[in-house]
Design an enzyme around this catalytic site. Structure first.
Site, PDB file in Angstrom:
ATOM      1  N   ASP A  61       0.827  -1.204   0.000  1.00 46.82           N
ATOM      2  CA  ASP A  61       0.000   0.000   0.000  1.00 46.82           C
ATOM      3  C   ASP A  61       0.857   1.249   0.000  1.00 46.82           C
ATOM      4  OD1 ASP A  61      -2.857  -1.080   1.997  1.00 46.82           O
ATOM      5  OD2 ASP A  61      -2.188  -1.521  -0.040  1.00 46.82           O
ATOM      6  N   LEU A 111     -37.801  -5.654 -19.554  1.00 52.02           N
ATOM      7  CA  LEU A 111     -38.067  -6.776 -20.448  1.00 52.02           C
ATOM      8  C   LEU A 111     -39.321  -7.512 -20.029  1.00 52.02           C
ATOM      9  CD1 LEU A 111     -34.466  -8.285 -20.564  1.00 52.02           C
ATOM     10  CD2 LEU A 111     -35.609  -7.039 -22.389  1.00 52.02           C
ATOM     11  N   GLU A 144     -28.488 -14.986 -23.980  1.00 49.41           N
ATOM     12  CA  GLU A 144     -27.379 -14.638 -23.075  1.00 49.41           C
ATOM     13  C   GLU A 144     -27.906 -14.627 -21.643  1.00 49.41           C
ATOM     14  OE1 GLU A 144     -26.760 -10.125 -23.391  1.00 49.41           O
ATOM     15  OE2 GLU A 144     -28.200 -10.598 -24.948  1.00 49.41           O
ATOM     16  N   LYS A 146     -29.132 -13.491 -18.031  1.00 49.98           N
ATOM     17  CA  LYS A 146     -29.707 -12.271 -17.467  1.00 49.98           C
ATOM     18  C   LYS A 146     -28.991 -12.036 -16.146  1.00 49.98           C
ATOM     19  CE  LYS A 146     -34.100 -10.027 -16.499  1.00 49.98           C
ATOM     20  NZ  LYS A 146     -33.767  -9.455 -15.204  1.00 49.98           N
ATOM     21  N   ASP A 148     -27.989 -10.551 -12.625  1.00 49.32           N
ATOM     22  CA  ASP A 148     -28.777 -10.011 -11.528  1.00 49.32           C
ATOM     23  C   ASP A 148     -27.992  -8.898 -10.833  1.00 49.32           C
ATOM     24  OD1 ASP A 148     -30.906  -9.707  -9.930  1.00 49.32           O
ATOM     25  OD2 ASP A 148     -30.679 -11.586  -8.836  1.00 49.32           O
ATOM     26  N   TYR A 256     -24.302  -5.141 -22.665  1.00 49.09           N
ATOM     27  CA  TYR A 256     -25.205  -5.947 -23.492  1.00 49.09           C
ATOM     28  C   TYR A 256     -26.183  -5.118 -24.326  1.00 49.09           C
ATOM     29  CZ  TYR A 256     -28.066  -5.182 -19.315  1.00 49.09           C
ATOM     30  OH  TYR A 256     -28.727  -4.613 -18.271  1.00 49.09           O
ATOM     31  N   LYS A 346     -37.070 -16.393 -17.197  1.00 48.12           N
ATOM     32  CA  LYS A 346     -36.562 -16.428 -15.828  1.00 48.12           C
ATOM     33  C   LYS A 346     -36.398 -17.861 -15.341  1.00 48.12           C
ATOM     34  CE  LYS A 346     -36.595 -12.815 -13.680  1.00 48.12           C
ATOM     35  NZ  LYS A 346     -37.608 -11.833 -13.320  1.00 48.12           N
ATOM     36  N   CYS A 456     -60.686  -1.566  12.752  1.00 52.73           N
ATOM     37  CA  CYS A 456     -59.410  -1.122  12.192  1.00 52.73           C
ATOM     38  C   CYS A 456     -58.358  -1.063  13.307  1.00 52.73           C
ATOM     39  CB  CYS A 456     -59.583   0.253  11.559  1.00 52.73           C
ATOM     40  SG  CYS A 456     -58.017   1.002  11.092  1.00 52.73           S
ATOM     41  N   CYS A 459     -57.368   2.842  13.959  1.00 57.62           N
ATOM     42  CA  CYS A 459     -58.248   3.878  14.522  1.00 57.62           C
ATOM     43  C   CYS A 459     -59.459   3.305  15.249  1.00 57.62           C
ATOM     44  CB  CYS A 459     -58.704   4.846  13.426  1.00 57.62           C
ATOM     45  SG  CYS A 459     -59.853   4.113  12.253  1.00 57.62           S
ATOM     46  N   CYS A 474     -61.421  -0.253   6.423  1.00 61.56           N
ATOM     47  CA  CYS A 474     -61.664   0.608   7.577  1.00 61.56           C
ATOM     48  C   CYS A 474     -62.642   1.693   7.134  1.00 61.56           C
ATOM     49  CB  CYS A 474     -60.345   1.227   8.008  1.00 61.56           C
ATOM     50  SG  CYS A 474     -60.527   2.704   8.996  1.00 61.56           S
ATOM     51  N   CYS A 480     -58.748   8.206  10.215  1.00 63.47           N
ATOM     52  CA  CYS A 480     -57.842   7.078  10.427  1.00 63.47           C
ATOM     53  C   CYS A 480     -56.394   7.503  10.148  1.00 63.47           C
ATOM     54  CB  CYS A 480     -58.233   5.910   9.524  1.00 63.47           C
ATOM     55  SG  CYS A 480     -57.097   4.525   9.691  1.00 63.47           S
TER      56      CYS A 480
HETATM   57  S1  IVH Z   1     -31.414  -6.128 -22.386  1.00 59.43           S
HETATM   58  C1  IVH Z   1     -34.494  -2.861 -23.888  1.00 59.43           C
HETATM   59  N1  IVH Z   1     -29.833  -8.011 -21.498  1.00 59.43           N
HETATM   60  O1  IVH Z   1     -32.835  -6.941 -16.941  1.00 59.43           O
HETATM   61  C2  IVH Z   1     -34.026  -3.899 -22.960  1.00 59.43           C
HETATM   62  N2  IVH Z   1     -31.070  -6.768 -19.897  1.00 59.43           N
HETATM   63  O2  IVH Z   1     -35.737  -6.976 -16.851  1.00 59.43           O
HETATM   64  C3  IVH Z   1     -32.580  -3.805 -22.599  1.00 59.43           C
HETATM   65  N3  IVH Z   1     -30.609  -7.382 -17.592  1.00 59.43           N
HETATM   66  O3  IVH Z   1     -33.278  -3.480 -16.951  1.00 59.43           O
HETATM   67  C4  IVH Z   1     -32.182  -4.799 -21.596  1.00 59.43           C
HETATM   68  N4  IVH Z   1     -29.113  -8.923 -18.023  1.00 59.43           N
HETATM   69  O4  IVH Z   1     -31.126  -4.427 -15.932  1.00 59.43           O
HETATM   70  C5  IVH Z   1     -30.715  -7.069 -21.170  1.00 59.43           C
HETATM   71  N5  IVH Z   1     -28.334  -9.649 -20.858  1.00 59.43           N
HETATM   72  C6  IVH Z   1     -29.216  -8.717 -20.533  1.00 59.43           C
HETATM   73  C7  IVH Z   1     -29.539  -8.436 -19.201  1.00 59.43           C
HETATM   74  C8  IVH Z   1     -30.492  -7.458 -18.925  1.00 59.43           C
HETATM   75  C9  IVH Z   1     -29.756  -8.276 -17.066  1.00 59.43           C
HETATM   76  C10 IVH Z   1     -31.507  -6.533 -16.790  1.00 59.43           C
HETATM   77  C11 IVH Z   1     -31.490  -5.072 -17.123  1.00 59.43           C
HETATM   78  C12 IVH Z   1     -32.901  -4.718 -17.464  1.00 59.43           C
HETATM   79  C13 IVH Z   1     -33.657  -5.816 -16.802  1.00 59.43           C
HETATM   80  C14 IVH Z   1     -34.974  -6.031 -17.500  1.00 59.43           C
END
Ligand code: IVH
Length: 740
Positions: A61, A111, A144, A146, A148, A256, A346, A456, A459, A474, A480
């Site tokens: 550091d 989406l 691809e 998704k 999180d 993406y 999903k 309620c 109230c 209520c 209330c």
């Molecule tokens: S495309 C017009 N690709 O999912 C749509 N979204 O439920 C552009 N997300 O707000 C989004 N992985 O935060 C896209 N491979 C992926 C993603 C992705 C995660 C998220 C993104 C979006 C949300 C929609």
């Protein structure tokens, strides 16, 4: 400096010629300084990457500190070197009081979701149908993971990173530039000759599992609260006011998508091609992105990603499918806030078993009593859950809308939910966790059926269930306190007045302190606060200080003008959500006009078999039925509401309604399509017209503005001619709509 101590067995700071370094900087020419600055910048960036990203620092550091000090000394002497991508901006920039807002030139949308295989098949079929494709024509999709995390838009100008914004409400996000600069994986400069002058890269900021575990360990040691999951940790880290904190939490990024792109245009004409360009430009892209051609191929990739999910080292919650051709994406367009050309498939909801400790009743804005299950905290798919929705009285009894058992039966009776029960909790996406089953064999012997309150809890007024309604309400109305607090919360919420700094907690506290009893009080808060006789000034209240109080007053003042649709929505009239508020105001234009008509209206059956003219005027508005009309009439008929609205109108000026679509030539017009269109399918034509603010009708009347006639148009065309309605060819329509 922001790095936490590592095993620093290497050089000590004293070994480094700091003082000499400063002298040597003083003697530098501008050229020498520029060269030294660039070289040091690269060296430091390399150390940052190894430290933040690889978790494998190669210097102590102290040695790192010395490099940074020399770098900063050069910048102090030659401020012109402090460019956009200066490392000095990366860590330790002064914390801003709060995030500035960034308007997205291209909205950041969400989406559509699917869970079942059939929904994916339907998505592919829908795309094909919409585009009117022949059975043997091929469509290519990308698939691809998704991710999180949280989506973020990165703006590059001439290849240099200049701004980062969170998604926010999709239209306006927060400026997190200083924080994003600390993400080592995000290039400060894009490589490549084909980078457009303006390019907004969109993608997901996320935190890997290792970093998440390390941060929670640190939090625990420091006695601080733990993050529930990597997404929350990533969001909490990115939305830090102090970029040093962000820098200490290794965030990552996958690109993406994109937003605004300047004239020169995109580097490819397919989704996959643009992602490949991202990779060339130095942006991280997800290696599990592939091209597919059929629903079966998409589903196969979904399963493959599902199998790898646990080994990825970061959280994903599904697979995203996108139509590959950008031209086809353009034709498919959007349905409300999601693209028709993409789908989020999903992963199935996650479940866990826990104890339901007790049932709590919450009282909502309109008096609805909502039961909530208080659970022994349990982790469901990485999130700690301690509350679950129980919907209503019948749901607790185990009965559906038609009195049918919803959880099966036990000893001949529908399975109910009791305090003390062991229950199965399910969580899917961001939906509030649900109780999906009860383990009746583990039910405690003393568990009794839940007695839903008829008074309620806030109230003490009677809580009644109207004929045919699932909800008990209520009857306390304005007396209330729970309803009053909820009404104010609704009033300040994001889609209503959107008053920053006035969250649920603050509303409750202000209400209890007698400071804000109704919405209008919010706007007199500052004047009362600074009045000579004021008891406790806001800045001296618990949880407040000089800056936060000042910020709140600024936020409130900035909302003294609001679009009238937000004003009406904010009043919290039953059944008047954002859409109905707009419907009503498209007709009445002002709250005053609506109020006058509501006061003049007599609902049918009360004094007039069909209601009077005023009633008919309200119910004549498209989309407004008797239920909504009655709620509006009731609301304005109530003297306390009249006083509350009048008080509010003394403080706030409603402005014209927010635009539905840009006022193009066809906005607000009624269009009928007939005959066979050549350039697009009927669905596509309809969607395009609606996107431009037009209404599409099925039959021709005097109210029709245009009839668009394709080949073989028949009776509708004849009707249009008879009524003198303008008839357009498909090309004329496209020209008028500005699409040609
Ligand atoms: S495309 C017009 N690709 O999912 C749509 N979204 O439920 C552009 N997300 O707000 C989004 N992985 O935060 C896209 N491979 C992926 C993603 C992705 C995660 C998220 C993104 C979006 C949300 C929609």
């Amino acid at each position: 400096m922001s790095r936490s101590p590592t095993s620093s067995s290497a050089t000590s700071a004293d070994d480094l010629p700091n003082a000499a370094a400063a002298e040597d900087v003083a003697a530098m020419t501008a050229d020498e300084a520029a060269r030294a600055h660039a070289k040091l910048g690269e060296e430091i960036a390399g150390h940052d990457r190894r430290y933040y990203q690889d978790d494998a620092p190669t210097v102590s550091d102290a040695a790192y500190d010395a490099l940074r000090r020399r770098y900063e000394a050069i910048e102090a002497q030659f401020p012109e070197l402090r460019g956009m991508d200066s490392l000095s901006e990366k860590v330790g920039a002064a914390p801003s009081a709060k995030f500035a807002k960034v308007r997205h030139a291209v909205p950041m949308l969400s989406l559509g979701n699917a869970f079942a295989d059939e929904e994916v098949e339907e998505f592919v079929a829908r795309v094909r149908r919409f585009l009117g494709l022949a059975t043997d024509a091929e469509v290519t999709f990308t698939a691809e993971p998704k991710i999180d995390g949280l989506s973020c838009s990165l703006r590059y100008e001439n290849g240099v990173f200049v701004q980062a914004a969170t998604r926010g409400d999709g239209f306006e996000g927060e400026d997190v530039t200083a924080n994003v600069r600390t993400i080592g994986e995000i290039p400060q400069r894009l490589k490549g000759a084909d980078v457009p002058a303006v390019f907004e890269v969109r993608g997901e900021v996320y935190m890997g599992h290792d970093a998440f575990a390390a941060i929670n360990e640190r939090q625990q040691e420091a006695g601080k609260p733990l993050f529930a999951n990597p997404r929350n940790a990533a969001a909490g880290s990115l939305r830090q006011l102090d970029p040093k904190i962000t820098a200490s939490r290794p965030l990552r990024f996958f690109a993406y998508a994109w937003g605004e792109v300047s004239e020169a245009g995109l580097p490819a004409d397919t989704q996959f091609g643009v992602i490949e360009a991202f990779k060339r430009w130095g942006l991280p892209t997800n290696p599990l992105t592939v091209r597919c051609h059929t629903a079966a191929e998409l589903l196969a990739h979904y399963r493959l990603i599902g199998e790898q999910r646990a080994m990825l080292g970061y959280d994903i919650d599904g697979v995203v499918y996108k139509v590959d051709s950008l031209a086809l994406q353009g034709r498919l367009g959007f349905v409300s806030r999601s693209p028709r050309w993409a789908l989020a498939h999903k992963f199935p909801a996650q479940r866990a078993v826990t104890r339901l400790e007790r049932i709590e009743i919450q009282v909502g804005r309109t008096g609805a009593l909502t039961p909530v299950a208080k659970l022994t905290p349990v982790t469901v798919g990485g999130v700690v859950v301690s509350n679950a929705s129980l919907h209503n009285e019948d749901y607790i009894k185990g009965l559906g809308g038609n009195g049918e058992p919803i959880r099966g039966t036990h000893e001949g009776e529908p399975v109910d939910i009791r305090e003390g029960d062991w229950v199965v909790i399910q969580r899917a996406g961001d939906v509030i966790p649900q109780v999906v089953a009860v383990e009746t064999e583990r039910r405690p012997a003393d568990a009794r059926p839940y007695a839903f309150p008829t008074l309620c809890p806030a109230c003490g007024s009677h809580a009644v269930r109207e004929e045919g309604e699932a909800v008990r309400r209520c009857t306390g109305g304005l007396i209330c306190p729970a309803q009053a607090v909820e009404r104010i919360r609704h009033f300040v919420s994001r889609d209503a007045f959107d008053i920053e700094g006035l969250g649920e907690k603050q509303v409750q506290a202000f209400f209890e302190a007698g400071l804000v009893k109704q919405p209008a009080d919010i706007f007199t808060l500052e004047a009362r606060d600074s009045a000579p006789g004021a008891l406790t000034r806001l800045k001296n209240r618990e949880g407040w200080g000089e800056t936060s109080a000042k910020n709140l007053f600024v936020a409130i003042a900035s909302r003294r003008q609001v679009p009238v649709n937000r004003f009406l929505y904010a009043l919290g009239i039953r059944h008047v959500g954002e859409t109905n508020a707009k419907r009503l105001l498209r007709h009445f234009a002002t709250v005053d006009a609506l109020r006058e008509t509501a006061l003049a209206a007599i609902p049918p059956g009360e004094a007039h078999p069909k209601g009077n003219e005023a009633w008919q005027e309200i119910t004549g508005i498209e989309g407004i039925g008797a239920v909504v009309a009655e709620a509006v009439v009731d609301f304005f008929g109530e003297p306390n509401n009249q006083a509350a609205v009048a008080a509010l109108l003394r403080e706030v000026t409603p402005e014209p309604m927010e635009a539905v679509a840009s006022a193009g030539a066809v906005s607000g017009k009624t269009v009928v399509f007939t005959g066979t269109l050549e350039k697009m399918t009927r669905d596509e034509a309809k969607a395009m017209a609606e996107r431009l603010g037009a209404k599409v009708a099925g039959s021709v009347s005097k109210k029709t503005d245009y009839v668009v006639a394709g080949a073989d148009a028949g009776s509708k065309l004849a009707k249009a001619r008879e009524l003198g309605v303008a008839v357009l060819s498909e090309d004329e329509w496209l020209a008028l709509a500005g699409a040609n």
